[in-house]
Design a protein around this motif. Structure first.
Motif, PDB file in Angstrom:
ATOM      1  N   ASP A   3       0.852  -1.184   0.000  1.00 16.30           N
ATOM      2  CA  ASP A   3       0.000   0.000   0.000  1.00 16.30           C
ATOM      3  C   ASP A   3       0.895   1.244   0.000  1.00 16.30           C
ATOM      4  N   GLU A   4       0.288   2.426   0.156  1.00 16.22           N
ATOM      5  CA  GLU A   4       1.059   3.666   0.132  1.00 16.22           C
ATOM      6  C   GLU A   4       2.128   3.700   1.223  1.00 16.22           C
ATOM      7  N   GLN A   5       1.766   3.226   2.412  1.00 18.57           N
ATOM      8  CA  GLN A   5       2.707   3.249   3.530  1.00 18.57           C
ATOM      9  C   GLN A   5       3.897   2.326   3.242  1.00 18.57           C
ATOM     10  N   ALA A   6       3.624   1.141   2.731  1.00 17.40           N
ATOM     11  CA  ALA A   6       4.706   0.203   2.407  1.00 17.40           C
ATOM     12  C   ALA A   6       5.582   0.758   1.287  1.00 17.40           C
ATOM     13  N   LEU A   7       4.966   1.431   0.315  1.00 18.33           N
ATOM     14  CA  LEU A   7       5.730   2.059  -0.758  1.00 18.33           C
ATOM     15  C   LEU A   7       6.685   3.096  -0.185  1.00 18.33           C
ATOM     16  N   LEU A   8       6.197   3.943   0.714  1.00 20.24           N
ATOM     17  CA  LEU A   8       7.060   4.950   1.338  1.00 20.24           C
ATOM     18  C   LEU A   8       8.168   4.301   2.163  1.00 20.24           C
ATOM     19  N   GLU A   9       7.857   3.228   2.857  1.00 22.62           N
ATOM     20  CA  GLU A   9       8.892   2.509   3.611  1.00 22.62           C
ATOM     21  C   GLU A   9       9.991   2.028   2.667  1.00 22.62           C
ATOM     22  N   ALA A  10       9.601   1.482   1.537  1.00 22.28           N
ATOM     23  CA  ALA A  10      10.576   1.000   0.562  1.00 22.28           C
ATOM     24  C   ALA A  10      11.396   2.151  -0.005  1.00 22.28           C
ATOM     25  N   LEU A  11      10.716   3.207  -0.434  1.00 25.43           N
ATOM     26  CA  LEU A  11      11.429   4.365  -0.986  1.00 25.43           C
ATOM     27  C   LEU A  11      12.388   4.966   0.041  1.00 25.43           C
ATOM     28  N   ASN A  12      11.982   4.985   1.302  1.00 25.38           N
ATOM     29  CA  ASN A  12      12.781   5.626   2.345  1.00 25.38           C
ATOM     30  C   ASN A  12      13.736   4.672   3.060  1.00 25.38           C
ATOM     31  N   SER A  13      14.057   3.562   2.426  1.00 19.98           N
ATOM     32  CA  SER A  13      14.963   2.587   3.030  1.00 19.98           C
ATOM     33  C   SER A  13      16.437   2.893   2.749  1.00 19.98           C
ATOM     34  N   THR A  14      16.713   4.070   2.179  1.00 21.30           N
ATOM     35  CA  THR A  14      18.108   4.478   1.955  1.00 21.30           C
ATOM     36  C   THR A  14      18.327   5.888   2.510  1.00 21.30           C
ATOM     37  N   PRO A  15      18.154   6.073   3.821  1.00 18.84           N
ATOM     38  CA  PRO A  15      18.270   7.417   4.397  1.00 18.84           C
ATOM     39  C   PRO A  15      19.723   7.869   4.536  1.00 18.84           C
ATOM     40  N   VAL A  16      19.886   9.146   4.839  1.00 19.49           N
ATOM     41  CA  VAL A  16      21.176   9.684   5.236  1.00 19.49           C
ATOM     42  C   VAL A  16      21.120   9.803   6.753  1.00 19.49           C
ATOM     43  N   VAL A  17      22.055   9.141   7.448  1.00 17.38           N
ATOM     44  CA  VAL A  17      22.100   9.162   8.903  1.00 17.38           C
ATOM     45  C   VAL A  17      23.459   9.710   9.320  1.00 17.38           C
ATOM     46  N   ASP A  18      23.445  10.774  10.099  1.00 18.40           N
ATOM     47  CA  ASP A  18      24.680  11.437  10.536  1.00 18.40           C
ATOM     48  C   ASP A  18      25.572  11.784   9.353  1.00 18.40           C
ATOM     49  N   GLY A  19      24.929  12.254   8.280  1.00 16.61           N
ATOM     50  CA  GLY A  19      25.676  12.684   7.103  1.00 16.61           C
ATOM     51  C   GLY A  19      26.145  11.576   6.187  1.00 16.61           C
ATOM     52  N   ARG A  20      25.803  10.334   6.504  1.00 15.89           N
ATOM     53  CA  ARG A  20      26.247   9.193   5.686  1.00 15.89           C
ATOM     54  C   ARG A  20      25.055   8.435   5.115  1.00 15.89           C
ATOM     55  N   PRO A  21      25.095   8.152   3.819  1.00 18.11           N
ATOM     56  CA  PRO A  21      24.020   7.342   3.219  1.00 18.11           C
ATOM     57  C   PRO A  21      24.031   5.923   3.798  1.00 18.11           C
ATOM     58  N   ARG A  22      22.836   5.409   4.077  1.00 19.04           N
ATOM     59  CA  ARG A  22      22.700   4.041   4.578  1.00 19.04           C
ATOM     60  C   ARG A  22      21.672   3.314   3.739  1.00 19.04           C
ATOM     61  N   ASP A  23      21.808   2.019   3.654  1.00 20.24           N
ATOM     62  CA  ASP A  23      20.826   1.182   2.977  1.00 20.24           C
ATOM     63  C   ASP A  23      20.273   0.208   4.006  1.00 20.24           C
ATOM     64  N   LEU A  24      19.065   0.475   4.473  1.00 16.52           N
ATOM     65  CA  LEU A  24      18.452  -0.371   5.493  1.00 16.52           C
ATOM     66  C   LEU A  24      18.144  -1.761   4.952  1.00 16.52           C
ATOM     67  N   TRP A  25      18.055  -1.882   3.635  1.00 10.86           N
ATOM     68  CA  TRP A  25      17.781  -3.176   3.021  1.00 10.86           C
ATOM     69  C   TRP A  25      19.056  -3.926   2.650  1.00 10.86           C
ATOM     70  N   ALA A  26      20.219  -3.404   2.982  1.00 13.37           N
ATOM     71  CA  ALA A  26      21.470  -4.137   2.728  1.00 13.37           C
ATOM     72  C   ALA A  26      21.536  -5.367   3.632  1.00 13.37           C
ATOM     73  N   ASP A  27      20.898  -5.256   4.778  1.00 13.01           N
ATOM     74  CA  ASP A  27      20.836  -6.354   5.734  1.00 13.01           C
ATOM     75  C   ASP A  27      19.708  -7.302   5.323  1.00 13.01           C
ATOM     76  N   ASP A  28      20.062  -8.517   4.929  1.00 11.68           N
ATOM     77  CA  ASP A  28      19.043  -9.478   4.476  1.00 11.68           C
ATOM     78  C   ASP A  28      17.973  -9.728   5.542  1.00 11.68           C
ATOM     79  N   ALA A  29      18.367  -9.768   6.805  1.00  7.31           N
ATOM     80  CA  ALA A  29      17.397 -10.048   7.874  1.00  7.31           C
ATOM     81  C   ALA A  29      16.340  -8.944   7.937  1.00  7.31           C
ATOM     82  N   ALA A  30      16.759  -7.693   7.812  1.00  6.75           N
ATOM     83  CA  ALA A  30      15.807  -6.575   7.847  1.00  6.75           C
ATOM     84  C   ALA A  30      14.866  -6.632   6.651  1.00  6.75           C
ATOM     85  N   LEU A  31      15.411  -6.909   5.481  1.00  5.75           N
ATOM     86  CA  LEU A  31      14.575  -6.986   4.284  1.00  5.75           C
ATOM     87  C   LEU A  31      13.644  -8.195   4.343  1.00  5.75           C
TER      88      LEU A  31
END
Length: 167
Positions: A3-31
């Motif tokens: 749904d829309e919320q899940a779409l936003l979660e997917a789109l926002n799974s690569t945030p910048v944290v403390d000035g560094r890009p992160r990929d929350l889906w790089a971790d297989d367990a999280a994905l």
């Protein structure tokens, strides 16, 4: 189902944290957890397709549509109507390892069709998040007023003060 919320979660799974890009889906367990929460398979090929779909819809939201990549994700997917006692359903058929990735792409297209111009990247160039503007005036610019909005407004204020210290 995506749904829309899940779409936003997917789109926002690569945030910048403390000035560094992160990929929350790089971790297989999280994905895997995300895939299971949304009714999808959690095997390695499915996870790879989900990352590919996420990257494609992020690129499409930021700029030109990556048609070749989207066609590759959607290849072989189709819907066939099923008549039930109370309703008509349109279940998705296709390669099982791509089902959730296809649903992600279809959700992206549906949001763009139902809410044209409202799905967009954050107005902060240093941010990699996206927003779905639900405001009546369609004027939201930032993923969050608390973070990006305040940061950019404070930065503009500081620039004005530097330019005109007497103001």
């Amino acid at each position: 189902m995506i749904d829309e919320q899940a779409l936003l979660e997917a789109l926002n799974s690569t945030p910048v944290v403390d000035g560094r890009p992160r990929d929350l889906w790089a971790d297989d367990a999280a994905l895997r957890r995300w895939a299971q929460e949304h009714g999808g398979p959690d095997e390695a090929p499915s996870l790879d397709w989900l990352r590919t779909a996420r990257d494609a819809v992020q690129a499409a939201t930021r700029g030109p549509l990556p048609e070749t990549e989207l066609r590759r994700i959607l290849a072989g997917a189709h819907r066939v109507p099923e008549v039930g006692r109370e309703e008509l359903r349109w279940p998705l058929h296709g390669p099982p390892e791509r089902r959730l990735a296809v649903e992600l792409v279809l959700a992206w297209y549906e949001v763009r069709a139902r809410r044209p111009g409202r799905l967009r990247p954050c107005g902060n160039d240093e941010c990699r998040l996206f927003l779905l503007d639900r405001s009546r005036a369609n004027t939201a610019r930032w993923c969050s007023m608390k973070t990006c909005g305040n940061r950019l407004k404070a930065r503009r204020h500081q620039e004005r003060v530097r330019q005109d210290p007497g103001a």
